[in-house]
Write a protein that holds these residues in place. Structure first.
Motif, PDB file in Angstrom:
ATOM      1  N   GLU A  17      35.988  58.392  56.336  1.00 52.25           N
ATOM      2  CA  GLU A  17      36.261  57.765  55.067  1.00 52.25           C
ATOM      3  C   GLU A  17      36.632  58.946  54.335  1.00 52.25           C
ATOM      4  OE1 GLU A  17      33.844  55.021  53.308  1.00 52.25           O
ATOM      5  OE2 GLU A  17      33.191  54.152  55.215  1.00 52.25           O
ATOM      6  N   THR A  18      37.855  58.672  53.501  1.00 49.05           N
ATOM      7  CA  THR A  18      38.313  59.568  52.682  1.00 49.05           C
ATOM      8  C   THR A  18      38.634  59.139  51.141  1.00 49.05           C
ATOM      9  OG1 THR A  18      40.190  61.080  52.312  1.00 49.05           O
ATOM     10  CG2 THR A  18      40.552  59.173  53.404  1.00 49.05           C
ATOM     11  N   SER A  19      38.809  60.097  50.389  1.00 48.74           N
ATOM     12  CA  SER A  19      38.975  59.634  48.879  1.00 48.74           C
ATOM     13  C   SER A  19      40.584  59.835  48.728  1.00 48.74           C
ATOM     14  CB  SER A  19      38.291  60.263  47.899  1.00 48.74           C
ATOM     15  OG  SER A  19      38.602  61.687  47.961  1.00 48.74           O
ATOM     16  N   ASP A  45      34.988  62.265  52.652  1.00 46.40           N
ATOM     17  CA  ASP A  45      34.272  62.317  51.602  1.00 46.40           C
ATOM     18  C   ASP A  45      33.164  63.389  51.593  1.00 46.40           C
ATOM     19  OD1 ASP A  45      35.795  60.558  50.440  1.00 46.40           O
ATOM     20  OD2 ASP A  45      34.551  58.740  51.253  1.00 46.40           O
ATOM     21  N   ASP A  65      42.143  50.469  50.228  1.00 45.23           N
ATOM     22  CA  ASP A  65      41.811  51.419  49.401  1.00 45.23           C
ATOM     23  C   ASP A  65      40.452  50.896  48.594  1.00 45.23           C
ATOM     24  OD1 ASP A  65      43.581  53.521  49.793  1.00 45.23           O
ATOM     25  OD2 ASP A  65      45.230  52.585  48.386  1.00 45.23           O
ATOM     26  N   ASN A  67      36.792  49.926  47.758  1.00 42.08           N
ATOM     27  CA  ASN A  67      35.417  50.300  48.050  1.00 42.08           C
ATOM     28  C   ASN A  67      34.510  49.119  48.956  1.00 42.08           C
ATOM     29  OD1 ASN A  67      35.892  52.814  47.004  1.00 42.08           O
ATOM     30  ND2 ASN A  67      34.725  52.248  45.140  1.00 42.08           N
TER      31      ASN A  67
END
Length: 74
Positions: A17-19, A45, A65, A67
């Motif tokens: 999972e990435t921001s 993250d 995108d 949450n």
């Protein structure tokens, strides 16, 4: 955003999972698969960095995108 990367000749997948935004990740993946960069470099993250050889990528799945919701939704 959730990312799954499938590798050639391997049953397991890389999941992270990435921001980063979807557009940023799409650009990195496209550059990697087009031969511009021999390695796909992504950060999650938690601060880990993933380096994946472009020649071994079978597929890349990009999640939304949004949450995730936590708890019971009803």
């Amino acid at each position: 955003m959730e990312i799954r990367i499938g590798m050639i000749n391997t049953a397991r997948e890389i999941g992270l999972e990435t921001s980063q935004t979807m557009a940023e990740v799409e650009t990195l993946v496209a550059n990697s698969l087009s031969g511009t960069s021999p390695v796909l470099k992504l950060s999650d993250d938690k601060g880990k960095t993933y380096l994946v050889a472009s020649a071994n990528i079978a597929f890349v799945e990009l999640g939304s995108d949004q949450n995730r919701r936590i708890g019971f939704v009803g």
